[in-house]
Design an enzyme around this catalytic site. Sequence first.
Site, PDB file in Angstrom:
ATOM      1  N   GLU A  54      -2.854   1.389  -1.328  1.00  0.00           N
ATOM      2  CA  GLU A  54      -3.544   2.649  -1.589  1.00  0.00           C
ATOM      3  C   GLU A  54      -4.349   3.107  -0.375  1.00  0.00           C
ATOM      4  O   GLU A  54      -4.471   4.317  -0.117  1.00  0.00           O
ATOM      5  CB  GLU A  54      -4.458   2.498  -2.803  1.00  0.00           C
ATOM      6  CG  GLU A  54      -3.744   2.360  -4.126  1.00  0.00           C
ATOM      7  CD  GLU A  54      -3.212   0.945  -4.375  1.00  0.00           C
ATOM      8  OE1 GLU A  54      -2.497   0.750  -5.368  1.00  0.00           O
ATOM      9  OE2 GLU A  54      -3.505   0.033  -3.561  1.00  0.00           O
ATOM     10  N   PRO A  62       6.080 -11.384   4.416  1.00  0.00           N
ATOM     11  CA  PRO A  62       5.478 -11.437   3.075  1.00  0.00           C
ATOM     12  C   PRO A  62       4.446 -10.325   2.885  1.00  0.00           C
ATOM     13  O   PRO A  62       3.754  -9.918   3.831  1.00  0.00           O
ATOM     14  CB  PRO A  62       4.805 -12.818   3.041  1.00  0.00           C
ATOM     15  CG  PRO A  62       5.545 -13.623   4.069  1.00  0.00           C
ATOM     16  CD  PRO A  62       5.889 -12.649   5.143  1.00  0.00           C
ATOM     17  N   ARG A  63       4.350  -9.850   1.660  1.00  0.00           N
ATOM     18  CA  ARG A  63       3.428  -8.770   1.343  1.00  0.00           C
ATOM     19  C   ARG A  63       1.968  -9.194   1.464  1.00  0.00           C
ATOM     20  O   ARG A  63       1.138  -8.435   1.943  1.00  0.00           O
ATOM     21  CB  ARG A  63       3.711  -8.281  -0.090  1.00  0.00           C
ATOM     22  CG  ARG A  63       2.702  -7.307  -0.670  1.00  0.00           C
ATOM     23  CD  ARG A  63       2.728  -5.980   0.021  1.00  0.00           C
ATOM     24  NE  ARG A  63       1.835  -5.021  -0.623  1.00  0.00           N
ATOM     25  CZ  ARG A  63       1.548  -3.827  -0.122  1.00  0.00           C
ATOM     26  NH1 ARG A  63       2.096  -3.451   1.016  1.00  0.00           N
ATOM     27  NH2 ARG A  63       0.729  -3.021  -0.739  1.00  0.00           N
ATOM     28  N   LEU A  89      -1.120  -8.768   9.831  1.00  0.00           N
ATOM     29  CA  LEU A  89      -1.463  -7.612   9.013  1.00  0.00           C
ATOM     30  C   LEU A  89      -1.567  -6.373   9.886  1.00  0.00           C
ATOM     31  O   LEU A  89      -1.918  -6.445  11.065  1.00  0.00           O
ATOM     32  CB  LEU A  89      -2.795  -7.846   8.292  1.00  0.00           C
ATOM     33  CG  LEU A  89      -2.795  -8.894   7.182  1.00  0.00           C
ATOM     34  CD1 LEU A  89      -4.214  -9.081   6.646  1.00  0.00           C
ATOM     35  CD2 LEU A  89      -1.857  -8.510   6.049  1.00  0.00           C
ATOM     36  N   GLY A  90      -1.263  -5.231   9.287  1.00  0.00           N
ATOM     37  CA  GLY A  90      -1.428  -3.960   9.985  1.00  0.00           C
ATOM     38  C   GLY A  90      -0.367  -3.667  11.021  1.00  0.00           C
ATOM     39  O   GLY A  90      -0.582  -2.832  11.907  1.00  0.00           O
ATOM     40  N   GLU A  91       0.798  -4.320  10.947  1.00  0.00           N
ATOM     41  CA  GLU A  91       1.843  -4.133  11.957  1.00  0.00           C
ATOM     42  C   GLU A  91       3.163  -3.653  11.358  1.00  0.00           C
ATOM     43  O   GLU A  91       4.209  -3.803  11.989  1.00  0.00           O
ATOM     44  CB  GLU A  91       2.090  -5.440  12.716  1.00  0.00           C
ATOM     45  CG  GLU A  91       1.039  -5.779  13.747  1.00  0.00           C
ATOM     46  CD  GLU A  91       1.549  -6.751  14.786  1.00  0.00           C
ATOM     47  OE1 GLU A  91       1.476  -6.438  15.973  1.00  0.00           O
ATOM     48  OE2 GLU A  91       2.036  -7.839  14.387  1.00  0.00           O
ATOM     49  N   LEU A 114       8.851   2.293   0.279  1.00  0.00           N
ATOM     50  CA  LEU A 114      10.025   2.489   1.123  1.00  0.00           C
ATOM     51  C   LEU A 114       9.859   3.674   2.068  1.00  0.00           C
ATOM     52  O   LEU A 114      10.650   3.869   2.996  1.00  0.00           O
ATOM     53  CB  LEU A 114      11.273   2.679   0.256  1.00  0.00           C
ATOM     54  CG  LEU A 114      11.229   3.799  -0.802  1.00  0.00           C
ATOM     55  CD1 LEU A 114      11.713   5.115  -0.236  1.00  0.00           C
ATOM     56  CD2 LEU A 114      12.064   3.411  -2.017  1.00  0.00           C
ATOM     57  N   ILE A 115       8.826   4.490   1.841  1.00  0.00           N
ATOM     58  CA  ILE A 115       8.636   5.709   2.621  1.00  0.00           C
ATOM     59  C   ILE A 115       8.303   5.389   4.071  1.00  0.00           C
ATOM     60  O   ILE A 115       8.751   6.061   5.001  1.00  0.00           O
ATOM     61  CB  ILE A 115       7.541   6.580   1.972  1.00  0.00           C
ATOM     62  CG1 ILE A 115       7.977   7.007   0.563  1.00  0.00           C
ATOM     63  CG2 ILE A 115       7.234   7.804   2.823  1.00  0.00           C
ATOM     64  CD1 ILE A 115       6.878   7.668  -0.251  1.00  0.00           C
ATOM     65  N   GLU A 116       7.504   4.330   4.285  1.00  0.00           N
ATOM     66  CA  GLU A 116       7.099   3.970   5.635  1.00  0.00           C
ATOM     67  C   GLU A 116       8.310   3.618   6.501  1.00  0.00           C
ATOM     68  O   GLU A 116       8.373   3.986   7.681  1.00  0.00           O
ATOM     69  CB  GLU A 116       6.117   2.796   5.571  1.00  0.00           C
ATOM     70  CG  GLU A 116       5.341   2.551   6.829  1.00  0.00           C
ATOM     71  CD  GLU A 116       4.220   1.551   6.628  1.00  0.00           C
ATOM     72  OE1 GLU A 116       3.503   1.294   7.618  1.00  0.00           O
ATOM     73  OE2 GLU A 116       4.057   1.026   5.513  1.00  0.00           O
TER      74      GLU A 116
END
Length: 443
Positions: A83, A290-291, A331-333, A358-360
């Site tokens: 979010e 991994p998420r 993270l953040g990559e 999936l938009i990214e």
Amino acid sequence: MNRGVYTLALRALAPLLWLWMARRAKRAGGQWEVFSRERFGHPADGQPLFAWAAASQAAAPVSTTADSPWTRPVWVHAVSLGETRAAQPLLQALLDRGLPVLLTHMTATGRAEGQRLFADAIGRGQLRQAWLPYDFPGATRRFMRGYQPRCGLLIEREIWPNLLAAARRAQVPMALVSARYSASSLRQAKRMGGVMHEALAGLDMVLAQTVEDAARLVQAGAPVPAVTGNLKFDLVLPASQVQAGREWRKRLGRPVVSIASTREGEDAPFIDAIKRYSGQRDAPLFMVIPRHPQRFDEAARLLSDAKLPFIRRSAGVEPTPETAVVLGDSLGEMAFYYAASDVAIVAGSFAPLGGQNLIEACAAGVPVIVGPHTFNFQQAAEDAIAAGAVVRQPDPAGAVDAAIAMVHDEALRQEASRAARRWFELHAGATRRTMDALASWLD
């Protein structure tokens, strides 16, 4: 269930909630501050809170003097990592208008991402971060009294009955923005009965992602929404990461397939599917991402047990020709990972978890493969499949096979890449439409 019964139940279950949060914090890392004063509605002062008596003390309101550059902020709530990323275009638009912003979260990953994305605004004092208070009447009242927001914008589907009741009492207009509401959310709202109907009905504005989301929200009790689209389509990928990813791929000199945002139960079958191609002369390099950070070590263990040659992204070393997998333990990559990929498999959709964004990947112009479970992005997934930007496969083995086939078919891959980019650009504009709808609140 009415709001009084809901509050009693929440108080009774609070110790279990805190235990769950503490355990999750231990696994995930980061500062969760489960018993901080912020979690009980007090403006940030960093002091821990361990007693209900202390929680009931009144908080001094945030300064509202004419000399303060941060008064009556626009409050945006982005519960977690996804979010926060989704809200980025809207938050940037608010900052560009010179508005003070309060950004709240429930998870440490969301807060860390907000800090990373808006470090400059935080540094100059235009944006502040805080924990969303627990949904107790006293905590939510203190929050409203302490921060005095001019309005509240809840991203996607964050509905908390006592929080919305406190906003109504404080005369803070509230909007559900980029709202998505699945069939399962509607069923859950109906099971909860009057308390959720009252909460949704108390919203002053609803801006839905799709016509289908809008219809379900009305059935659940919300005011008639406007359909403004999905903020994720206005995402601007960091140019530095995109460039770095493309240069990394060029140096590598071999195809790359990313398996992004894997969730519980997905890593093992993907690793089994990758193993079938390991050692083949024309095999691509796979990136398993991994998420959640608490699962990085588990994924590393699975790769080690499978005897697949792998490196961790966090190690800062380049893959060799023998490397089969890069474990994306950073993270953040995501923009880097997608820009470095020839094909992206977006996971979270190969177990009944609803799928991930999936938009990214489409924004990066990468052909996308998803699994059968995309109900969190149902309309987006169906539209993207119809546009030729996304392919659906039934299981991890089928997804890896389809990715390999696409890697070796240049014409097919290029057409899918163009379709992904066209589909992404076609749906842009949600931020502008949202800002237009909120204009009277922001002046």
